[in-house]
Design a protein around this motif. Structure first.
Motif, PDB file in Angstrom:
ATOM      1  N   SER A  42      -0.002 -14.379  -2.347  1.00  0.00           N
ATOM      2  CA  SER A  42      -1.455 -14.410  -2.244  1.00  0.00           C
ATOM      3  C   SER A  42      -1.851 -15.124  -0.967  1.00  0.00           C
ATOM      4  O   SER A  42      -1.058 -15.812  -0.331  1.00  0.00           O
ATOM      5  CB  SER A  42      -2.059 -15.121  -3.452  1.00  0.00           C
ATOM      6  N   ASN A  55      -2.699 -10.280   1.088  1.00  0.00           N
ATOM      7  CA  ASN A  55      -3.289  -9.957  -0.212  1.00  0.00           C
ATOM      8  C   ASN A  55      -4.549 -10.776  -0.441  1.00  0.00           C
ATOM      9  O   ASN A  55      -4.635 -11.933  -0.032  1.00  0.00           O
ATOM     10  CB  ASN A  55      -2.296 -10.242  -1.345  1.00  0.00           C
ATOM     11  N   GLY A  91      -7.119  -7.951  -7.341  1.00  0.00           N
ATOM     12  CA  GLY A  91      -6.563  -8.273  -6.038  1.00  0.00           C
ATOM     13  C   GLY A  91      -6.310  -6.997  -5.262  1.00  0.00           C
ATOM     14  O   GLY A  91      -5.919  -5.972  -5.831  1.00  0.00           O
ATOM     15  N   GLY A 130      -5.629 -10.054 -10.014  1.00  0.00           N
ATOM     16  CA  GLY A 130      -5.260 -10.666  -8.735  1.00  0.00           C
ATOM     17  C   GLY A 130      -3.779 -10.983  -8.644  1.00  0.00           C
ATOM     18  O   GLY A 130      -2.982 -10.696  -9.540  1.00  0.00           O
ATOM     19  N   GLN A 175      -4.364  -4.911  -7.890  1.00  0.00           N
ATOM     20  CA  GLN A 175      -3.738  -5.658  -8.976  1.00  0.00           C
ATOM     21  C   GLN A 175      -4.795  -6.245  -9.887  1.00  0.00           C
ATOM     22  O   GLN A 175      -5.535  -7.162  -9.503  1.00  0.00           O
ATOM     23  CB  GLN A 175      -2.889  -6.804  -8.400  1.00  0.00           C
ATOM     24  N   ASP A 230      -7.419 -11.918  -3.371  1.00  0.00           N
ATOM     25  CA  ASP A 230      -7.966 -11.985  -4.726  1.00  0.00           C
ATOM     26  C   ASP A 230      -9.480 -12.043  -4.631  1.00  0.00           C
ATOM     27  O   ASP A 230     -10.036 -12.760  -3.797  1.00  0.00           O
ATOM     28  CB  ASP A 230      -7.458 -13.231  -5.456  1.00  0.00           C
ATOM     29  N   PRO A 253      -9.851 -14.779 -10.599  1.00  0.00           N
ATOM     30  CA  PRO A 253      -9.845 -13.465  -9.954  1.00  0.00           C
ATOM     31  C   PRO A 253      -9.883 -12.352 -10.998  1.00  0.00           C
ATOM     32  O   PRO A 253      -9.240 -12.449 -12.041  1.00  0.00           O
ATOM     33  CB  PRO A 253      -8.515 -13.440  -9.196  1.00  0.00           C
ATOM     34  N   GLN A 307      -2.537 -14.165  -7.995  1.00  0.00           N
ATOM     35  CA  GLN A 307      -2.216 -15.572  -8.249  1.00  0.00           C
ATOM     36  C   GLN A 307      -1.294 -15.708  -9.453  1.00  0.00           C
ATOM     37  O   GLN A 307      -1.366 -14.941 -10.399  1.00  0.00           O
ATOM     38  CB  GLN A 307      -3.512 -16.363  -8.475  1.00  0.00           C
TER      39      GLN A 307
END
Length: 293
Positions: A3, A242, A138, A291, A288, A244, A135, A293
């Motif tokens: 991330s 990436n 993502g 997110g 995603q 989020d 989030p 994370q």
């Protein structure tokens, strides 16, 4: 994938130019943003406004490439909480420096809305007056190419050109990648001011590839007919960029943030977020739910 944990609070100013407009902008390594409420003209704040209790007011920036998805997500969250949703779309033309963007956001979250959706999230990214939801999705920057034989950045030879939006998170990631290569194997990074020109130069062979925020490319392709095929390649983990995204609230609205976090968690678990990504055409790019994370 990693991330964007190194993004600093100064990223917020750039975000309002490009990540909200059409890409994510990062200014890494700068000090955290100071409090902004002291810079706000108090006469602009409608402190008398009362909350009805059965409506959540959402704001969005007009040029966000995830605007449709963010709105659908916010409506679904409101349904989870058995309340109504109202939306206000705000302008986001703050230029590269993003002057007064934080102050304007503070005023908007006081006068016009309870939650600003579609915001990039990272540690220490925003002034202390703001808090964020967890989030809800993502997205990644990607490599776009017109040559099907190019599978990743490593296939682009030294001296060839790679485009990216000036100041964007992707431009920074591309520069860091190029710096790791031997001098004779380094492609040239070309900064562009808009996606349309960059796509044109990709298709005419001026650049061998472009590093672009996935939702921005999806939005562009949905709005502009393209004469030629563009192939999307994921960026390698070690150079990945990436992002989020979630909602931003004033710090005093911690209870609402908790409720929204619970609604988001349920929608991630039951597949609602994935369904909304598909319904808004964002399942064609790396995405995603919940997110990275």
């Amino acid at each position: 994938m990693n991330s964007c944990s190194t993004v600093t609070a100064s990223h917020f100013r750039g975000w309002l130019r490009a990540a909200v407009a059409f890409a994510l902008v990062v200014s890494a390594g700068l000090p955290a943003m100071a409090q902004v409420s002291n810079n706000v003209d108090r006469s602009l704040l409608e402190a008398w406004r009362l909350t009805t209790g059965n409506t959540i007011r959402f704001c969005q920036y007009d040029a966000s490439p995830t605007l449709e998805f963010d709105r659908a997500l916010a409506e679904a969250a409101a349904q989870q909480l058995l309340v109504n949703a109202e939306f206000t779309v705000l302008g986001s033309d703050y230029g590269i420096g993003g002057e007064y963007a934080a102050e304007d956001l503070f005023v908007s979250l006081t006068n016009d809305c309870d939650v600003m959706v579609g915001m990039g999230l990272a540690a220490n990214m925003y002034p202390v007056e703001f808090i964020s939801t967890r989030p809800y999705a993502g997205f990644s920057y990607v490599l776009a190419v017109a040559d099907a034989n190019i599978e990743d950045l490593g296939d682009i030879e030294g001296g060839q050109r790679v485009g990216a939006l000036v100041g964007s998170f992707g431009f920074g990631a591309l520069g860091r990648y190029i710096a790791t290569l031997p001098a004779d194997q380094r492609p040239l990074a070309l900064p562009y001011g808009d996606t349309e020109l960059m796509v044109t130069r990709l298709l005419d062979g001026t650049i061998a590839g472009m590093v672009v925020y996935g939702p921005s490319l999806a939005q562009f392709r949905s709005e502009h007919p393209i004469e030629g095929e563009i192939f999307i390649r994921p960026l390698a983990d070690q150079i990945g960029a990436n992002v989020d995204i979630g909602g931003l609230l004033l710090a005093r609205n911690g209870y609402l943030r908790t409720l929204l976090d619970e609604a988001i968690a349920l929608m991630i678990e039951d597949g609602t977020v994935a369904s909304l990504l598909a319904e808004t055409g964002l399942d064609t790019i790396p995405a995603q739910p919940g997110g990275f994370q």
